[in-house]
Design a protein around this motif. Structure first.
Motif, PDB file in Angstrom:
ATOM      1  N   ASP A 131      -4.621  27.640  68.152  1.00 49.93           N
ATOM      2  CA  ASP A 131      -4.883  28.900  67.437  1.00 49.93           C
ATOM      3  C   ASP A 131      -3.616  29.529  66.877  1.00 49.93           C
ATOM      4  N   GLY A 136       0.267  33.151  70.443  1.00 48.14           N
ATOM      5  CA  GLY A 136      -1.070  33.630  70.801  1.00 48.14           C
ATOM      6  C   GLY A 136      -0.974  34.720  71.865  1.00 48.14           C
ATOM      7  N   ARG A 143      -6.565  36.844  74.526  1.00 48.66           N
ATOM      8  CA  ARG A 143      -7.364  35.846  75.213  1.00 48.66           C
ATOM      9  C   ARG A 143      -7.222  35.982  76.724  1.00 48.66           C
TER      10      ARG A 143
END
Ligand code: ATP
Ligand code: MG
Length: 229
Positions: A131, A136, A143
């Motif tokens: 991603d 990230g 997440r």
């Protein structure tokens, strides 16, 4: 003082009571771990396993007895030496709301992005990369990780830190059998030559350990190897 490359431990008649508690969490613990030995710590919930590991990182100091690392009392060892010598996979893994990179760098501030990516692959977390890569965002606002992913992240941190003493507190707790097997195999590979104390509830994989101690109510009740117990 320079970085330690090998670690032996001498826990001598250690007793410890948490602040404001009446009952002691550890009572008269004596344990010698030679450099490179792997010790499994078993025992029922609440018997003091995590407390014992925490004393080794000086999260707490015992009221009685002494812990020595390479013959030096922990209280006389400087904090940075102790920290550099010790890798910890805690029972409760903390995820910072920060990038994947920063969640790893806290264990090894000097690591390159390449090292981080290689380590993520090693622990089976490469699927976090596609991603946003190492940028990230994890945790709050990003997440969340599953229990198994959190364990792998903690192991990745420990690998990056690469210290001669590894303290593993139930590294496979809550994992399915297949993931557990993968993680135990990985740990066997990366802990070779290191001094290891691993808390576990599982009887699986105990043959790999040089010695097994069973705790009960703050004390060591039994000790031996897989054949003896
Ligand atoms: P588990 O298998 O459930 O992880 P454990 O063997 O690791 O258990 P410890 O976490 O070491 O057990 O706890 C030993 C005892 O000390 C328990 O009775 C626990 O309630 C108590 N204890 C742990 N942490 C603290 C604390 N910060 N303050 C007071 N008491 C504590
Ligand atoms: Mg515990």
């Amino acid at each position: 003082s320079g970085a330690l490359t090998q670690v032996s431990l001498d826990i001598k008649q250690v007793s410890f009571t948490y602040p404001q508690q009446l009952q002691s969490a550890l009572k008269d613990i004596t344990l010698t771990v030679k450099a490179g030995q792997h010790v499994a710590i078993l025992g029922r919930t609440g018997c003091g396993k995590s407390t014992l590991l925490q004393l080794l990182t000086r999260a707490w100091d015992p009221q009685q007895g002494e812990i020595q690392l390479n013959g030096i009392p922990l209280s006389e060892l400087d904090e940075s030496t102790l920290r550099a010598a010790t890798s910890v996979v805690p029972q409760r893994v903390h995820l910072f709301s920060a990038t994947l990179r920063d969640n790893l760098l806290l264990a090894a501030p000097q690591a390159s992005d390449e090292q981080l990516s290689t380590t993520l692959e090693r622990v089976g977390l490469e699927k976090l990369l596609p991603d946003a890569g190492l940028n990230g965002w994890l945790g709050e606002g990003g997440r969340q990780l599953s229990g198994g992913e959190l364990r792998r992240l903690a192991i990745a941190r420990a690998l990056l830190h690469d210290a001669p003493l590894m303290l593993l507190d139930e590294p496979t707790e809550g994992l399915d059998a297949e993931t557990e097997r993968q993680i135990l195999d990985l740990l066997a590979e990366v802990t070779a030559g290191k001094t290891v104390l691993m808390v576990t509830h599982r009887l699986r994989g105990l043959k790999r350990f040089d010695s097994i101690i069973v705790m009960d109510n703050g004390q060591i009740k039994e000790r031996g190897n897989h054949a003896e117990l």
